[in-house]
Design an enzyme around this catalytic site. Structure first.
Site: not given
Length: 753
Positions: A40, A43, A441, A640, A644
């Site tokens: 649980c 634990c 971009d 990318d 950026d």
């Protein structure tokens, strides 16, 4: 955009690189452990605290659903054995995970075998305890028979609850097993007392012990089966890793374990086989199925010079591949690490749940004690008090609370990975569901990132002759515009290039057939005395469409304009659909680009984007993101390229195109495995769906406990009903999260906007 600005395209036009799993800081290292014995949320909290107390550990996170622990520590400060020992002292089992694919498979197989054995134990418990329910239909059992049926269920099949409860008490804490052990033991020994006092004619409550244990065991077994389903995406990725590779050595093909393949080795892949390594095709042609890695359903044609990814399936051709990455550096290994890290992480909302779970058992014990004393001392009914206390102890379920967040997170990130969306961590997913603005971009994100020649306008030569001259002058150049011209001139016979002089930011002068040819922007031609008025009207129209112009002229024997060549970075076919899908999700789009105003406006107009920031340097992109955030917006940045990275870091969520630079993917919280801008909206959509499941799970888990414990304390629920309800609560939370496995991108669901 003019020719001088074109070099900014270069960073986005580089060969694609695989996404990187996030690395720890230079002075920090991460260890992963498989944890056994947790039942649980309490634990998980105890294991987490035990690991955090190990000297040198900076933080630890334990995932109940995956039964894995992530530990961050100062580099070289902690021995793996110390971590394992700390978990064992807390009363649980631990094994260091090294990333070895074979060992991972063994762990998954061991889990499946344990689940199989547990299924038989559950079946035996049900067979033994089912007769104890006969009194409910008027069939009384002899007391000795009820005792004989209940005892093995309580102390043999239910021994796991006593063992786990004992470990919890030694650690001076409580867990679900302690509640079950206390509740069923109270019912068993109270029934035993009644039986010994009056062996016949007395109603006994052995069903409240044995049947409850059987139901709880059944619930935990169903829960384990459901949790195993949540790791299906990760297991599917691991299954993509071949164990053997066929390598060319000394003119022969030798089959060897994948661990023996080295960089630059040439691997042979036959039709229908799975590619064992990342590499470069050096021989053969084929179609390669990359769908399980990128989500792209159609096979991709591959030939000499093309990059391929390990884990993909070869089509009907034989390929020779030069190895460029092995082991943990392959794309597949990085994807697995990224998915594993996301599934092992904790969403910020889980911190509240952890605080509730930390005091949960104490609260349950107090409510159970109050129920017992209330019925006994005030109502004068000890039997009712015992049964109510047992019901409270049994029905309380910290498991549902602990499982709501991690199971939804695991299934959601797995569904996203199948679609080609890699979510780095739980925090990125939680932030993504709040997004209301996406900054995009242009180059490499909305466009292909690779310019192509679109128009040729000649003043006195034919279009082919003009193209031949321009291509001859640019032969061998790595400039994106030069590559666009030479690609358009492929197959043409080009005149010999005698001399070349590059003029950065303006163009070049080439000597062909003893004459000087100039190719560049308008400024360069004006400097060389070439009149451009004859084509001004055509140039103005093309610039209005966002084209980059390359003017071509002879300088000898006298300056004379020959024509111009227009190039453009084509908009990705799915870009407009991507913007429309974002708008349908209630998200505003902003275009941030380093390109010129005319080019940026032309692309924005084509895609339906109203807000544009052109001529933006990397720092200016990041500043614009912060300005939008200052207005109270939740902003994602999509890019990318290296330029950026600052904006990706500044945004609430950075989204990197997987076809771009490594630094962009290392900075971003989400990586899109293929260059399809429609995945931007789908990344947000899957995060919203996942977060909604987290909210649903937590809501019902809290409501369940808030309603069920008072009802049990007031005597409205019998222990057997309480046991069934407790088992059902965890299973329902996990099953609800599993519904996310059916999530698909909008276009696969027939949603176009």
């Amino acid at each position: 955009m003019d020719a001088a600005e074109a070099p900014r395209i270069a960073s986005a036009a580089r060969p694609s690189a695989p996404p990187l799993a996030p690395a720890a800081g230079a002075s920090e290292e991460t260890r992963e452990l498989a944890i056994g014995g947790m039942t649980c949320a309490t634990c998980a909290g105890r294991v987490e605290k035990a690991l955090a107390r190990v000297p040198g550990v900076t933080r630890a996170a334990v995932n109940l659903a995956t039964e894995r622990a992530s530990v961050w520590a100062s580099a070289g400060a902690v021995k793996p054995a110390d971590l394992v020992l700390a978990v064992q002292r807390a009363g649980y089992h631990a094994e260091l995970l090294t990333g070895d694919a074979q060992r991972e498979r063994q762990i998954f197989a061991a889990e499946a075998e344990r689940l199989h054995r547990e299924g038989w134990r559950v079946a035996v418990a049900i067979v033994l305890s089912a007769p104890l329910l006969l009194p409910m239909v008027g069939v009384m059992l002899p007391g000795w028979l009820a005792l004989a049926l209940a005892t093995p269920v309580q102390f043999l099949l239910g021994a796991r609850f006593y063992a786990a409860a004992t470990r919890a008490l030694r650690a001076r804490t409580g867990n679900m097993d302690l509640l079950v052990a206390l509740g069923t033991s109270a019912a068993y020994f109270y029934s035993l007392y009644l039986f010994l006092e009056r062996p016949s004619g007395t109603h006994l409550y052995f069903d409240a012990s044995a049947v409850v244990i059987a139901l709880v065991m059944l619930g935990k077994w169903l829960e384990s089966r459901a949790k195993r389903s949540t790791t299906a995406a990760l297991r599917a990725l691991m299954a993509l890793r071949p164990e053997l590779a066929r390598v060319e050595r000394d003119g022969e093909e030798i089959e060897m374990p994948i661990g023996g393949v080295a960089l630059t080795d040439v691997v042979v892949v036959r039709p229908g086989e799975r590619l064992p390594v990342d590499g470069l095709v050096v021989g053969g042609h084929s179609q390669v199925d990359e769908s399980l890695l990128t989500g792209e359903s159609l096979p991709v044609a591959k030939g000499p010079g093309d990059r391929v990814t390990g884990g993909s399936i070869n089509g009907n051709g034989r390929l020779r591949i030069e190895t460029t990455a092995v082991g943990a550096h392959t794309t597949l290994a990085r994807i697995i690490a990224l998915v594993d890290q996301a599934q092992a992480g904790k969403a910020p909302v889980q911190r509240l749940v952890d605080r509730v779970a930390a005091v949960f058992v104490v609260v349950v014990l107090l409510v159970a004690a109050a129920a017992l004393l209330g019925w006994w001392l005030i109502g004068g009914d000890l039997t009712a008090g015992v049964l109510s206390a047992v019901s409270v102890l049994v029905i309380a379920c910290p498991c549902a609370l602990g499982l709501a967040t991690p199971t939804a997170l695991m299934v959601g990130t797995g569904a996203a990975a199948r679609a080609g969306i890699l979510i780095r961590d739980a925090e990125a997913l939680e932030r993504a569901h709040r997004l209301d603005t996406v900054a995009l971009d242009k180059t490499g994100t909305l466009t292909e990132g690779k310019p192509v020649v679109t128009e040729i306008v000649s003043s006195e030569l034919t279009d082919v002759e003009l193209l031949r001259l321009a291509a001859a002058g640019q032969r061998g150049s790595e400039h994106p515009l030069a590559q666009a011209v030479t690609a358009r001139a492929a197959g043409l016979e080009l005149p010999a290039l005698e001399e070349f002089e590059g003029l950065p930011g303006r163009g070049f002068i080439a000597h062909i057939a003893g004459r000087a040819l100039v190719v560049g922007n308008r400024r360069l031609l004006e400097e060389r005395g070439v009149a451009t008025q004859a084509l001004d009207a055509a140039a103005l129209a093309l610039e209005g469409q966002g084209r980059t112009l390359m003017w071509v002229a002879w300088l000898e024997p006298a300056p004379r304009l020959l024509g111009l060549i227009a190039a453009a970075d084509p908009v990705r076919p799915a870009a407009r659909a991507a913007v429309e899908r974002l708008r349908a999700l209630g998200i505003e789009t902003v275009l941030l680009t380093g390109d010129g105003e005319r080019t940026a406006r032309a692309v924005a107009s084509e895609l339906g984007i109203a807000h544009v920031l052109a001529n933006a340097l990397p720092a200016e992109k990041a500043a614009e993101v912060r300005r939008l955030q200052a207005e109270g917006r939740h902003v994602a940045m999509v890019g990318d390229g290296v330029n950026d990275a600052p904006a990706l870091a500044a945004a609430d969520v950075g989204i990197a195109m997987g076809t771009g630079a490594d630094v962009a993917m290392q900075t971003a919280g989400i990586t899109l495995m293929r260059g399809d801008p429609r995945l931007i909206a789908e990344a947000i959509a899957v995060s919203r769906a996942t977060y909604e499941k987290i909210r649903q799970g937590l809501f019902w888990a809290l409501i369940y406990n808030a309603v069920s414990m008072p009802a049990a304390a007031l005597g409205f629920l019998t222990p057997v009903v309480a046991g069934g309800a407790m088992a059902l609560s965890s299973v329902s939370v996990v099953s609800s999260a599993l519904l996310l496995r059916g999530w698909k991108p909008a276009w696969e669901q027939g949603v176009h906007r």
